[in-house]
Design a protein around this motif. Sequence first.
Motif, PDB file in Angstrom:
ATOM      1  N   LYS A 157     -23.441  -0.392 -11.541  1.00  0.00           N
ATOM      2  CA  LYS A 157     -22.377  -0.153 -10.560  1.00  0.00           C
ATOM      3  C   LYS A 157     -21.001   0.004 -11.193  1.00  0.00           C
ATOM      4  CE  LYS A 157     -24.858  -2.909  -7.075  1.00  0.00           C
ATOM      5  NZ  LYS A 157     -25.916  -3.388  -7.996  1.00  0.00           N
ATOM      6  N   ASN A 158     -20.726  -0.728 -12.257  1.00  0.00           N
ATOM      7  CA  ASN A 158     -19.379  -0.682 -12.830  1.00  0.00           C
ATOM      8  C   ASN A 158     -19.399  -1.201 -14.261  1.00  0.00           C
ATOM      9  OD1 ASN A 158     -19.190  -3.675 -12.634  1.00  0.00           O
ATOM     10  ND2 ASN A 158     -19.057  -3.271 -10.439  1.00  0.00           N
ATOM     11  N   SER A 193     -15.372   5.735 -13.651  1.00  0.00           N
ATOM     12  CA  SER A 193     -16.348   4.651 -13.589  1.00  0.00           C
ATOM     13  C   SER A 193     -17.496   4.902 -14.564  1.00  0.00           C
ATOM     14  CB  SER A 193     -16.894   4.506 -12.170  1.00  0.00           C
ATOM     15  OG  SER A 193     -17.874   3.480 -12.107  1.00  0.00           O
ATOM     16  N   ASP A 196     -16.298   4.149 -17.992  1.00  0.00           N
ATOM     17  CA  ASP A 196     -16.130   2.709 -18.185  1.00  0.00           C
ATOM     18  C   ASP A 196     -17.477   2.039 -18.441  1.00  0.00           C
ATOM     19  OD1 ASP A 196     -14.470   0.434 -18.364  1.00  0.00           O
ATOM     20  OD2 ASP A 196     -14.984  -0.133 -16.312  1.00  0.00           O
TER      21      ASP A 196
END
Length: 340
Positions: A157-158, A193, A196
Amino acid sequence: MDAVAGFSEGIIDPCHLLEQVKCLRVLSFKFFSLEEGLLHDSIGELIHLRYLDLSGAPVMTLPESLSFLYNLQTLKLRSCRNLKSLPTNMQNLVNLRHLDIQGTSLEEMPKGMSKLQDLQFLSHYIVGKHDENGVGELGGLAHLHGSLYIVKLENVKNGGEAWNARMAEKIHLDTLYLRWSSFKESEVCDSQSEKDVLDKLHPHKDLKVLGIFDYRGTMFPDWVGHSSYHNMTELNLRGCKNCWVLPSLGQLPSLEYLRLEGFDMVKKIGAEFYKADGTHHHHQETPFRSLKILHIENMPCLEEWESFECGDDDHAPFPQLEQLWIWNCPKLRGDLPTFL
């Protein structure tokens, strides 16, 4: 002897067999045709078993009783192509050191894999959508050796979740492959994202082989190609269709093999390819000074390959290049850099 004879004829009566071998420590059904593609529940009674090899067997499911084998150290499931899931209580196999699931059809990992803290070899990790089987479960596996293939990274997700995998601490890995599932052009990705997530998955600096497949960001984080990866000899970047610029790779001091494939958006191989700041300062190390093999494939928009003005032949890029492959780059002009 009857049990051995049954094996040699390819005939397996699991109940009869397991009654006779309760103290068995090594068991192989490698490429055996298990009846109805099932491993019998009674396998869980072999509590002394250390080594179980089912490689190539047409097994479709594994009994939950497998998780009773608390002493099991090696479980080989390579090329069990019909296998779609592992027992839900796999985390109970706390003495497991070797798990090979290459060539299976597993859709995700069971929950709680981080409890297998003695695991030294894990061929693949399939990222699930939930915390209990997400990429963060890799954080507890500090002793992994050799190679690791992480797939379905679109489920991360992140960056914070990716950071929990603690990839930089897995200092015994020498090969790492990171793969996102291919996606439709209609799908919308948050490029920052995505970047990252990849940034937080950076491995330790002694890694030798790296592969990044179907990455969905538009740019790579700075660690990809950083000169601190002084032992990296092989790099594969494939299917990164959203990337519009190649990462800076020229300062990897030991890189011998480089494959760039499926960069649909890249129009130019520019100065940044040779060094991070995209300038031609002479004091920098010779770009790609160890590279022997370079593959550039399936880049439909690539038009230009810019030269690198080094000032003298001693610092020209690719001094060790032996093989150059350019394939399916229909727009690339013929005026390639002079040092080639």
